[in-house]
Design an enzyme around this catalytic site. Structure first.
Site, short mmCIF file in Angstrom:
data_model
loop_
_atom_site.label_atom_id
_atom_site.label_comp_id
_atom_site.label_asym_id
_atom_site.label_seq_id
_atom_site.Cartn_x
_atom_site.Cartn_y
_atom_site.Cartn_z
N GLY A 157 27.04 124.56 59.95
CA GLY A 157 27.88 124.42 58.77
C GLY A 157 27.42 123.28 57.87
O GLY A 157 26.24 122.96 57.78
N SER A 158 28.38 122.64 57.22
CA SER A 158 28.07 121.70 56.14
C SER A 158 27.34 120.44 56.58
O SER A 158 26.81 119.71 55.74
CB SER A 158 29.35 121.32 55.39
#
Length: 304
Positions: A157-158
């Site tokens: 993810g981020s």
């Protein structure tokens, strides 16, 4: 003491873990197999099974029909040789802090798994690592036999934006003050959105990073191109094992080809990493740009 016939004792051995629930996935466990031999089956116990084993001792003697040692006969005894002593990098106080943190977070949240690890950014030493679900080393109430730190391969993810933004900087395509339109961006047949769905209007890339903007990461990745982004990820160790001395370490997968895949790879979707790979890559931020290989064994000492 009474010398009663037919009463005797058999010696046996088993592993006992005093800190039964402390870092079980790291320490691992050993138990007696069908051949009556204690064998490591997880963690350090498994990885360094041969070093920990030592050598059995033995006694050779003559016995009578009842199995008793015959008097006035020669007995030969070879004492057992202990295995090597393995010292880990874990800090018991930090480990306890992490274990308590895991318990508190898990008690208040419904999640499939959770791992929390601490690495010394100056050396690469893993000073604490805990996971949920966990288990008791003496009871072996195990739900999963894989250590999340090294074996779980998941979409990061981020957190991957740290490295995609760095890739843009390293390749000279980053201008933090340059403005862009946040919110959404069309990449071939995919509409990529910022996490809030609408963005924050026209903002700079520096601000986009602080807001964790998917659109900013996408624009930078498309400027970089597939090869530059992939090569930078690979240079940090993603897509291959770190080499830490724990069993069942995963490789992760950073393969991507199409423009939409390049875009999603920039914000950590469509690729997989392991927690230990992320710790390794993050070390460059806290160690003046020099990446460190994580390690868990401080030293191995021969008992003799």
């Amino acid at each position: 003491s009474l010398g009663l016939p037919g009463i005797d004792f058999l010696e046996g051995t088993k592993r006992f873990y005093p800190n039964s629930s402390l870092a079980p996935y790291i320490i691992g466990y050993a138990r007696t197999n069908d051949d009556d031999k204690i064998v490591g089956e997880m963690g350090i116990e498994a990885y360094f099974d041969e070093e920990l084993q030592g050598e059995d001792g033995y006694t050779i003697y003559q016995k009578d029909a009842y199995g008793y040692t015959m008097p006035n006969t020669t007995t030969i005894t070879e004492p057992a040789k202990p295995g090597e002593d393995i010292y880990l990098t874990l800090d018991s106080q930090i480990q306890l802090f992490v274990e308590n943190g895991i318990k508190e977070i898990s008690a208040n949240n419904n999640m499939e798994w959770l791992t929390f690890s601490v690495m010394d950014a100056n050396t690469g030493a893993i000073v604490a690592s805990a996971s949920n679900p966990t288990f008791n080393l003496n009871e072996l109430n195990i739900e999963s036999y894989l250590n999340p730190l090294t074996a779980y391969q998941y979409e990061p993810g981020s957190t991957m934006k740290i490295f995609s933004f760095l890739a843009a900087m390293e390749n000279g395509v980053y201008d933090g003050e340059k403005p862009y339109e946040s919110g959404t961006i069309q990449v071939d047949d995919a509409l990529i959105k910022d996490f809030n769905g609408k963005g924050w209007g026209r903002i700079s890339f520096d601000t986009g990073f602080s807001y964790s903007s998917n659109v900013a990461a996408t624009l930078l990745a498309l400027d970089l191109g597939r090869e530059n982004l992939y090569n930078y990820y690979a240079s940090l160790g993603f897509g291959k094992k770190t080499g830490i001395t724990l069993p069942n370490e995963g490789n992760g997968d950073i393969d991507f080809t199409y423009r939409t895949e390049v875009a999603t790879a920039s914000f950590g979707q469509g690729i997989t990493t392991t927690p230990i790979q992320n710790l390794q890559a993050l070390s460059i931020l806290a160690n003046n740009g020099v990446e460190l290989q994580p390690y868990i064994v401080d030293k191995i000492v021969n008992s003799e």
